[in-house]
Scaffold this active site. Structure first.
Site, PDB file in Angstrom:
ATOM      1  N   HIS A   9       0.844  -1.206   0.000  1.00  0.00           N
ATOM      2  CA  HIS A   9       0.000   0.000   0.000  1.00  0.00           C
ATOM      3  C   HIS A   9       0.876   1.250   0.000  1.00  0.00           C
ATOM      4  O   HIS A   9       1.788   1.358   0.834  1.00  0.00           O
ATOM      5  CB  HIS A   9      -0.903   0.010   1.229  1.00  0.00           C
ATOM      6  CG  HIS A   9      -1.878  -1.125   1.269  1.00  0.00           C
ATOM      7  ND1 HIS A   9      -3.208  -0.974   0.951  1.00  0.00           N
ATOM      8  CD2 HIS A   9      -1.723  -2.439   1.556  1.00  0.00           C
ATOM      9  CE1 HIS A   9      -3.830  -2.147   1.067  1.00  0.00           C
ATOM     10  NE2 HIS A   9      -2.950  -3.056   1.433  1.00  0.00           N
ATOM     11  N   HIS A 188      -8.924  -7.655  -1.067  1.00  0.00           N
ATOM     12  CA  HIS A 188      -8.514  -8.328   0.169  1.00  0.00           C
ATOM     13  C   HIS A 188      -9.668  -9.246   0.573  1.00  0.00           C
ATOM     14  O   HIS A 188     -10.841  -8.844   0.497  1.00  0.00           O
ATOM     15  CB  HIS A 188      -8.332  -7.329   1.307  1.00  0.00           C
ATOM     16  CG  HIS A 188      -7.134  -6.426   1.205  1.00  0.00           C
ATOM     17  ND1 HIS A 188      -7.008  -5.466   0.257  1.00  0.00           N
ATOM     18  CD2 HIS A 188      -6.016  -6.352   1.977  1.00  0.00           C
ATOM     19  CE1 HIS A 188      -5.853  -4.817   0.447  1.00  0.00           C
ATOM     20  NE2 HIS A 188      -5.239  -5.344   1.485  1.00  0.00           N
ATOM     21  N   GLU A 191      -8.773 -12.447   5.445  1.00  0.00           N
ATOM     22  CA  GLU A 191      -7.755 -11.915   6.362  1.00  0.00           C
ATOM     23  C   GLU A 191      -8.351 -11.921   7.774  1.00  0.00           C
ATOM     24  O   GLU A 191      -7.967 -12.746   8.599  1.00  0.00           O
ATOM     25  CB  GLU A 191      -7.344 -10.503   5.918  1.00  0.00           C
ATOM     26  CG  GLU A 191      -6.265  -9.859   6.784  1.00  0.00           C
ATOM     27  CD  GLU A 191      -6.001  -8.393   6.419  1.00  0.00           C
ATOM     28  OE1 GLU A 191      -6.855  -7.756   5.764  1.00  0.00           O
ATOM     29  OE2 GLU A 191      -4.939  -7.874   6.823  1.00  0.00           O
ATOM     30  N   ASP A 269       2.921  -5.611   2.481  1.00  0.00           N
ATOM     31  CA  ASP A 269       1.637  -4.967   2.803  1.00  0.00           C
ATOM     32  C   ASP A 269       1.795  -3.476   3.156  1.00  0.00           C
ATOM     33  O   ASP A 269       1.514  -2.624   2.322  1.00  0.00           O
ATOM     34  CB  ASP A 269       0.921  -5.756   3.909  1.00  0.00           C
ATOM     35  CG  ASP A 269      -0.595  -5.619   3.870  1.00  0.00           C
ATOM     36  OD1 ASP A 269      -1.121  -5.066   2.888  1.00  0.00           O
ATOM     37  OD2 ASP A 269      -1.267  -6.073   4.830  1.00  0.00           O
ATOM     38  N   ASP A 270       2.197  -3.173   4.376  1.00  0.00           N
ATOM     39  CA  ASP A 270       2.403  -1.786   4.832  1.00  0.00           C
ATOM     40  C   ASP A 270       3.723  -1.753   5.600  1.00  0.00           C
ATOM     41  O   ASP A 270       3.727  -1.670   6.832  1.00  0.00           O
ATOM     42  CB  ASP A 270       1.251  -1.367   5.766  1.00  0.00           C
ATOM     43  CG  ASP A 270      -0.110  -1.525   5.111  1.00  0.00           C
ATOM     44  OD1 ASP A 270      -0.431  -0.710   4.242  1.00  0.00           O
ATOM     45  OD2 ASP A 270      -0.832  -2.480   5.460  1.00  0.00           O
TER      46      ASP A 270
HETATM   47  N1  HPA Z   1      -6.156  -5.225   4.906  1.00  0.00           N
HETATM   48  C1  HPA Z   1      -7.145  -4.403   4.555  1.00  0.00           C
HETATM   49  N2  HPA Z   1      -6.940  -3.142   4.251  1.00  0.00           N
HETATM   50  C2  HPA Z   1      -5.698  -2.670   4.294  1.00  0.00           C
HETATM   51  C3  HPA Z   1      -4.641  -3.484   4.643  1.00  0.00           C
HETATM   52  C4  HPA Z   1      -4.880  -4.827   4.980  1.00  0.00           C
HETATM   53  O1  HPA Z   1      -3.981  -5.614   5.301  1.00  0.00           O
HETATM   54  N3  HPA Z   1      -3.521  -2.720   4.587  1.00  0.00           N
HETATM   55  C5  HPA Z   1      -3.917  -1.487   4.201  1.00  0.00           C
HETATM   56  N4  HPA Z   1      -5.235  -1.456   4.025  1.00  0.00           N
HETATM   57 ZN    ZN Z   2      -3.203  -5.024   2.102  1.00  0.00          ZN
END
Ligand code: HPA
Ligand code: ZN
Length: 336
Positions: A9, A188, A191, A269-270
């Site tokens: 992201h 997504h 999760e 991811d981040d």
């Molecule tokens: N999941 C959902 N939304 C998100 C994520 C994630 O891991 N990272 C940034 N936005």
């Molecule tokens: Zn993500």
């Protein structure tokens, strides 16, 4: 080693020092005033807490040049890690009150082109929706805009944010438009929710890949479907641990996903929000699960195969990876 990254992201990749600078420049008061305080601020008690911090980060982006800065830094960092190509998610609707969709894209593309030339690595853009956005009809504007810009850096369309209480089916019409326009869906799912959410992403949104998807293991029928259709899962191990999807790295289901024959790629991811990088993700999984060179190389090549790059680009990248991995092999032998 050479890598690609398919799930990262843009807003979640802002370096702490840059975030402090942007907050100061734009007169945004953050609950953290130093790098150490940011590190503490990035300890998440729940997924909702993570989303709250995420939106606070987004509020620091207030002008086109802010987007230019973070894109340039992002690609510089990817190049440093030998990440040849990235598919980068960002959430345009979150910023639209401050910077219009077109201004966001123009700024991102300006920095992207400059950084691609300077650092020799490339990226594609995946605008996504925060799935708790309301009214849902507003998402039609986002997808229509994304479709209009398919020749302008946009390569896919995502769905992120809090999965619980916001099932994929809410966005059926939005993703139907993407599908009609041949804009690949990259939601997504699986999760913080289970198999139903992944099924919804596949059946209702026509997902080309699943962001995370690790909870597919709760449904053997889904595992069979994902294996038979080789639908790639963008797996992010540290993210899953930081957000409570897995209780520790040792207990992460990555080895099980692989032994089920699923098509897995490795992602950060981040990265600064989880105090990691893609390089560190590969190092961690190799160490924790005792993966050898061949497994690691296969995971890196999976990234190329699961990407949205055109066929001839995938071929070129695959031979480049083969060449660089062979050189690495020689280097390692030389050290023995
Ligand atoms: N999941 C959902 N939304 C998100 C994520 C994630 O891991 N990272 C940034 N936005
Ligand atoms: Zn993500």
């Amino acid at each position: 080693m050479p890598k690609v990254e398919l799930h990262v992201h843009l807003e979640g990749s802002i370096l702490p020092e840059t975030l402090l600078l942007l907050a100061k420049k734009n007169n945004v008061t953050l609950p953290a005033k130093s790098i150490e305080e940011i590190r503490k601020w990035y300890r998440f008690s729940s997924f909702d807490h993570f989303v709250e911090v995420y939106f606070a980060i987004c509020s620091c982006l207030r002008a086109p040049e802010d987007f230019e800065l973070i894109v340039f830094e992002f690609l510089k960092n990817q190049a440093r890690q030998n990440i040849k190509y990235s598919e980068v998610i960002f959430t345009p609707f979150t910023h639209v009150k401050r910077v219009s969709f077109d201004e966001q894209l123009a700024a991102i593309n300006k920095a992207r082109e400059k950084a691609e030339k300077e650092y020799g690595v490339t990226m594609g853009l995946v605008p996504d929706l925060a799935r708790n956005m309301r009214p849902v009809e507003e998402s039609l504007k986002v997808v229509d805009w994304a479709i209009k810009n398919m020749g302008n850096g946009i390569i896919g369309f995502g769905l992120g944010g809090p999965e619980t209480g916001n099932p994929p089916e809410l966005f059926a019409e939005t993703f139907a438009r993407a599908k009609n326009a041949n804009l690949p869906a990259l939601p997504h799912a699986g999760e913080t929710e289970g198999a139903d959410s992944v099924w919804g992403a596949i059946k209702t949104l026509s997902a080309k890949r699943i962001g995370h998807g690790v909870r597919c293991l709760e449904d053997p029928g889904l595992v069979k479907f994902l294996r038979e259709n080789q639908i790639p899962l963008d797996v992010s191990v540290t993210s899953n641990v930081c957000l409570g999807v897995a209780d520790s790295i040792e207990n992460h289901p990555l080895p099980e996903l692989l032994s089920e024959g699923l098509f897995v790629t490795i992602n950060s991811d981040d990265p600064p929000m989880f105090n990691t990088t893609l390089t560190e993700e590969y190092l961690k999984i190799a160490k924790t699960f005792d993966f050898g060179k061949e497994t690691i190389k296969q995971l890196a090549l999976n990234g190329v195969k699961a990407s949205l790059l055109p066929g001839e680009e995938k071929l070129k990248l695959t031979s480049l990876f083969e060449k660089e991995f062979a050189e690495l092999g020689k280097e390692l032998l030389g050290r023995n």
